[in-house]
Design an enzyme around this catalytic site. Structure first.
Site, mmCIF file in Angstrom:
data_model
loop_
_atom_site.group_PDB
_atom_site.id
_atom_site.type_symbol
_atom_site.label_atom_id
_atom_site.label_comp_id
_atom_site.label_asym_id
_atom_site.label_seq_id
_atom_site.Cartn_x
_atom_site.Cartn_y
_atom_site.Cartn_z
ATOM 1 N N GLY A 17 -2.386 -8.560 -8.237
ATOM 2 C CA GLY A 17 -1.162 -7.782 -8.336
ATOM 3 C C GLY A 17 -0.033 -8.619 -8.915
ATOM 4 O O GLY A 17 -0.261 -9.641 -9.574
ATOM 5 N N GLU A 174 10.868 9.414 -6.076
ATOM 6 C CA GLU A 174 10.437 9.507 -7.477
ATOM 7 C C GLU A 174 9.408 10.621 -7.659
ATOM 8 O O GLU A 174 9.466 11.381 -8.635
ATOM 9 C CB GLU A 174 9.858 8.168 -7.926
#
Length: 273
Positions: A17, A174
């Site tokens: 990541g 979002e």
């Protein structure tokens, strides 16, 4: 794992990541041997998962091959592996592809969805932490609208068109906004014989404001914007259960929904040992 021996110290990084990739770049061409392990062979740009879930982006737009990142790094190795256990006494990592000994170990496995022990919610709701999960949400949205076209049961149709997002943090906000944009600009064109105006987007937040970690001004502006898009925001409400049909809360408020997306929290992706 077919990692050659080296006179340099071996640093094993678990996780490709943001943290794992950033460290790999810092260690580029240093006097160390670096082994990066990840269960996927690509890095996911997680902040845009909601765009994949709502059809704004294709999955390939937020996935980048890890091997392409490190292909010019000396003494660097990547292995596609699911790490099962760490033995700190013997300095050994056990994965599904074999064992690997290390001199230094960096655990950068990130986080996973936290259901706070509620197995029923975990079983019946949708998470959005990976690209496959985002694609599953996209498929479910479209499948529900197709089914809504076919059913003659009004209540079933309303349930299929009712989207409940649990968690008013950045991800939930979002996603709610992106669904509202779909309702406004895309779905009426794709489903002209369906009354898309009956689509509901419910954002449930357990505290007294959305974007709780941000400033009061940012929270207020976000709430005003979402409300203007037609998102229903429920504050100081906690979801207690979801059986696949009905969302129950700590109040008298309930929702009949075929789609519940859980964005209410994360926890560390721990490894045994």
């Amino acid at each position: 794992m077919n990692i050659p021996r080296s006179s340099f110290p071996r640093i094993v990084i678990i996780g490709g990541g943001f943290a794992g990739i950033a460290l790999a770049k810092k260690l580029r061409n240093k006097n160390v041997q670096v082994v990066l392990l990840d269960k996927h062979n690509y890095h996911t740009f997680q902040p845009l998962l909601y765009q994949v879930a709502t059809g704004g982006l294709e999955a390939g737009s937020i996935a980048y091959p890890i091997r392409k990142v490190v292909q010019d790094y000396d003494n660097f190795y990547f292995r596609l592996a699911q790490v099962k256990e760490i033995d700190t006494e013997t300095r050994k990592v056990t994965a599904d592809i074999g064992d690997l000994y290390y001199d230094y170990l960096v655990i950068a496995t990130g986080s996973k969805t936290n259901y706070f022990g509620n197995k029923e919610i975990e079983k019946n709701s949708m998470a959005m932490k990976t690209i496959p999960q985002s694609l599953n949400i996209r498929s479910l949205i479209l499948e529900n609208f197709e089914q809504a076209l076919l059913t003659n049961d009004i209540n079933e149709r309303l349930s299929l068109m009712n989207f409940v997002i649990v968690g008013g943090g950045p991800t939930g906000v979002e996603l709610a906004g992106a669904l509202a944009e779909m309702k406004k600009a895309i779905l009426p064109k794709d489903y002209p014989d369906l009354d898309v105006r009956k689509m509901e987007i419910n954002l449930i937040q357990g505290t007294d404001k959305i974007l709780d970690a941000m400033s009061p001004k940012a929270s207020r502006k976000a709430e005003e914007f979402l409300s203007g898009l037609g998102v229903s925001i429920w504050k100081n409400v906690r979801v207690t259960n979801y059986d696949g049909k009905t969302v129950t809360t700590n109040s008298d408020l309930t929702f009949e929904s075929a789609t519940v997306i859980w964005t209410a929290g994360v926890k560390g992706a721990a490894i045994k040992g």
